[in-house]
Design a protein around this motif. Structure first.
Motif, PDB file in Angstrom:
ATOM      1  N   GLN A 131       0.883  -1.177   0.000  1.00 53.23           N
ATOM      2  CA  GLN A 131       0.000   0.000   0.000  1.00 53.23           C
ATOM      3  C   GLN A 131       0.918   1.223   0.000  1.00 53.23           C
ATOM      4  O   GLN A 131       1.689   1.427   0.919  1.00 53.23           O
ATOM      5  CB  GLN A 131      -0.864  -0.026   1.273  1.00 53.23           C
ATOM      6  N   SER A 132       0.845   2.026  -1.054  1.00 56.86           N
ATOM      7  CA  SER A 132       1.840   3.090  -1.204  1.00 56.86           C
ATOM      8  C   SER A 132       1.646   4.232  -0.217  1.00 56.86           C
ATOM      9  O   SER A 132       0.535   4.627   0.088  1.00 56.86           O
ATOM     10  CB  SER A 132       1.791   3.648  -2.619  1.00 56.86           C
ATOM     11  N   LEU A 246      10.411  10.850  -0.107  1.00 54.34           N
ATOM     12  CA  LEU A 246       8.976  11.000  -0.372  1.00 54.34           C
ATOM     13  C   LEU A 246       8.143   9.992   0.419  1.00 54.34           C
ATOM     14  O   LEU A 246       7.003   9.732   0.063  1.00 54.34           O
ATOM     15  CB  LEU A 246       8.708  10.822  -1.879  1.00 54.34           C
ATOM     16  N   CYS A 247       8.708   9.422   1.487  1.00 57.08           N
ATOM     17  CA  CYS A 247       8.017   8.431   2.324  1.00 57.08           C
ATOM     18  C   CYS A 247       7.655   7.196   1.499  1.00 57.08           C
ATOM     19  O   CYS A 247       6.491   6.955   1.178  1.00 57.08           O
ATOM     20  CB  CYS A 247       6.757   9.021   2.974  1.00 57.08           C
ATOM     21  N   GLY A 248       8.659   6.435   1.147  1.00 53.01           N
ATOM     22  CA  GLY A 248       8.451   5.230   0.334  1.00 53.01           C
ATOM     23  C   GLY A 248       9.505   5.122  -0.741  1.00 53.01           C
ATOM     24  O   GLY A 248       9.771   4.050  -1.283  1.00 53.01           O
ATOM     25  N   ALA A 249      10.125   6.257  -1.071  1.00 54.34           N
ATOM     26  CA  ALA A 249      11.248   6.267  -2.018  1.00 54.34           C
ATOM     27  C   ALA A 249      12.122   7.470  -1.679  1.00 54.34           C
ATOM     28  O   ALA A 249      11.616   8.520  -1.271  1.00 54.34           O
ATOM     29  CB  ALA A 249      10.750   6.372  -3.456  1.00 54.34           C
ATOM     30  N   THR A 250      13.436   7.292  -1.830  1.00 50.65           N
ATOM     31  CA  THR A 250      14.379   8.393  -1.575  1.00 50.65           C
ATOM     32  C   THR A 250      15.128   8.669  -2.875  1.00 50.65           C
ATOM     33  O   THR A 250      15.572   7.737  -3.548  1.00 50.65           O
ATOM     34  CB  THR A 250      15.385   8.003  -0.472  1.00 50.65           C
ATOM     35  N   LEU A 251      15.233   9.965  -3.225  1.00 52.95           N
ATOM     36  CA  LEU A 251      15.902  10.354  -4.469  1.00 52.95           C
ATOM     37  C   LEU A 251      17.171  11.125  -4.143  1.00 52.95           C
ATOM     38  O   LEU A 251      17.208  11.911  -3.197  1.00 52.95           O
ATOM     39  CB  LEU A 251      15.000  11.263  -5.316  1.00 52.95           C
ATOM     40  N   LEU A 252      18.197  10.901  -4.946  1.00 59.03           N
ATOM     41  CA  LEU A 252      19.453  11.645  -4.823  1.00 59.03           C
ATOM     42  C   LEU A 252      19.483  12.681  -5.943  1.00 59.03           C
ATOM     43  O   LEU A 252      19.270  12.341  -7.108  1.00 59.03           O
ATOM     44  CB  LEU A 252      20.638  10.680  -4.970  1.00 59.03           C
ATOM     45  N   TRP A 253      19.734  13.956  -5.581  1.00 56.57           N
ATOM     46  CA  TRP A 253      19.850  15.017  -6.596  1.00 56.57           C
ATOM     47  C   TRP A 253      21.316  15.214  -6.934  1.00 56.57           C
ATOM     48  O   TRP A 253      22.145  15.428  -6.043  1.00 56.57           O
ATOM     49  CB  TRP A 253      19.263  16.320  -6.055  1.00 56.57           C
TER      50      TRP A 253
END
Length: 418
Positions: A131-132, A246-253
């Motif tokens: 559940q996303s 983003l609470c469920g996935a982390t992004l690297l800039w």
């Protein structure tokens, strides 16, 4: 007719603001990158600016009036204060900026579609049952179209009717200058590293970013009603190496400039060939070991190096040393008798995660992803958000939670005996 500018640069490459790389994927999504759903996304200067900036503020006494104000052709953010009152902030076109939106929705306003990361998942079927917790319109990044091409992040994205709605339950407030601001349900967290994204990098502090781009200390839990304290001296400007959760996935800039100094896939391939050319051997079976090519990064090869995670001794695969009483998971190293997990080694193929171009001498524990010493050291110090209120260090290549004293180990290869 060419303009003089085009004549000199017939196929001028578009300006790249930077790239977003999703943690937990080693170079591509398990079932391959498709369209707007992929493991990394380049933000390129648009042919025509599509940025927006706040303009008029309306206070409406009924939700109907608020709907009437929010015109389909104009971006707006609606803050529902109570059944009786909604504040609508209209946004107007900004010819100096480009806007990119990120979220779980596949609707057209979303430029980069992100789904929940399941640690170590090899196929998308692993991720469908969850559940996303990622918002459909999670955040937006606004980039300046002129140098230095500053990129700023804001919580929430505009939907297909160009609206952002903050319902009654969302945390929201009036600012000192009479504007409105708020937080999204699960929040958008950002961490800027200290000393940039280099071999001297140190983790920074996690903060929450509001809908208007202000910076706050974290709430007690992800979706608590009470906002954190405003952090006046920090901004929502992204830096090379900033992490966005983003609470469920982390992004690297990664900025375009930062990426230009990062090892390329070609460089990583050369390092792989260099290790293999040294013909490391299994100290027991005396067979030569070799890291499989970058393309074959999921199938264990017969020449694949394996490691004992407690001591770092590298071997070929073998069946001895099983400790029956330990569920068969722990093995005894034939070189030094230390007992621990025994796993295959994989090269970290996503070059954007490397803080330097050093040789692949260390592996994350317990997953066995191999990269440079400084890279393992840096990622092992970063507490990544997990669930709604915990943090733990994880391997950037597969998102597995790190284990052991340091979270990584130095590899001890045996050279050829001839």
């Amino acid at each position: 007719m060419f303009s003089p500018d085009q004549e000199n640069h017939p196929a001028k490459a578009p300006v790249k603001y930077g790239e977003l790389i999703v943690l937990g994927y080693n170079g591509s999504l398990p079932n391959g990158d498709r369209g707007r759903r992929k493991s990394r996304f380049a933000l390129l200067k648009r042919l025509k600016a599509n940025g927006v900036k706040p303009s008029t503020v309306h206070i409406a006494c009924t939700p109907q009036a608020a709907k009437a104000i929010s015109n389909k052709d104009q971006h707006s953010i609606s803050y529902t204060l109570s059944r009786a009152q909604t504040v609508v902030v209209e946004y107007t076109h900004d010819s100096n900026t480009d806007m990119f939106q990120i979220g779980r929705s596949t609707e057209s306003p979303i430029d980069f579609v992100v789904t929940d990361t399941v640690p170590g998942s090899q196929s998308n079927t692993d991720t469908q049952s969850v559940q996303s917790t990622i918002s459909r319109f999670a955040c937006r990044i606004i980039c300046e179209r002129n140098p230095p091409f500053t990129a700023r992040i804001y919580a929430a994205g505009f939907d297909s009717s160009k609206n952002i709605f903050l319902g009654e339950k969302a945390a929201k407030w009036k600012t000192l200058d009479g504007q409105m601001d708020g937080l999204t349900t699960n929040g958008v967290l950002v961490m800027h590293p200290r000393n940039g994204f280099t071999e001297d990098s140190k983790p920074g502090v996690w903060r929450e970013i509001s809908v208007c781009g202000n910076v706050f200390s974290l709430r007690e839990t992800r979706s608590a009603q009470q906002r954190g304290k405003m952090v006046e001296n920090e901004s929502n400007e992204l830096q090379d190496g900033s992490l966005i959760d983003l609470c469920g996935a982390t992004l690297l800039w990664r900025t375009a400039e930062g990426l230009s100094k990062t090892p390329t896939v070609k460089h990583l391939e050369a390092l792989r060939q260099e290790i293999n050319a040294a013909r490391p051997q299994c100290p027991v079976g005396f067979n030569t070991l070799a890291f499989p090519s970058m393309k074959r990064k999921d199938v264990v090869d017969e020449k694949q190096p394996w490691v004992y995670l407690n001591c770092g001794h590298v071997h070929g695969f073998h069946n001895w040393g099983n400790k029956e009483e330990r569920d068969g998971k722990d093995r005894e190293c034939p070189m030094c008798r230390s007992v621990g997990p025994y796993v295959p080694l994989w090269l970290g193929c996503e070059a954007g995660f490397y803080v330097d171009a050093g040789p692949p001498t260390h592996a994350f524990s317990p997953c066995g992803h191999v990269c440079s010493e400084k890279t393992t050291s840096y990622w092992s110090q970063i507490p990544l958000p997990h669930g709604t209120h915990t943090f733990h260090a994880a391997c950037p290549f597969c998102a597995h939670q790190l284990s052991g004293e340091q979270g990584y180990i130095r590899l001890i290869f045996q050279g050829p005996l001839d």
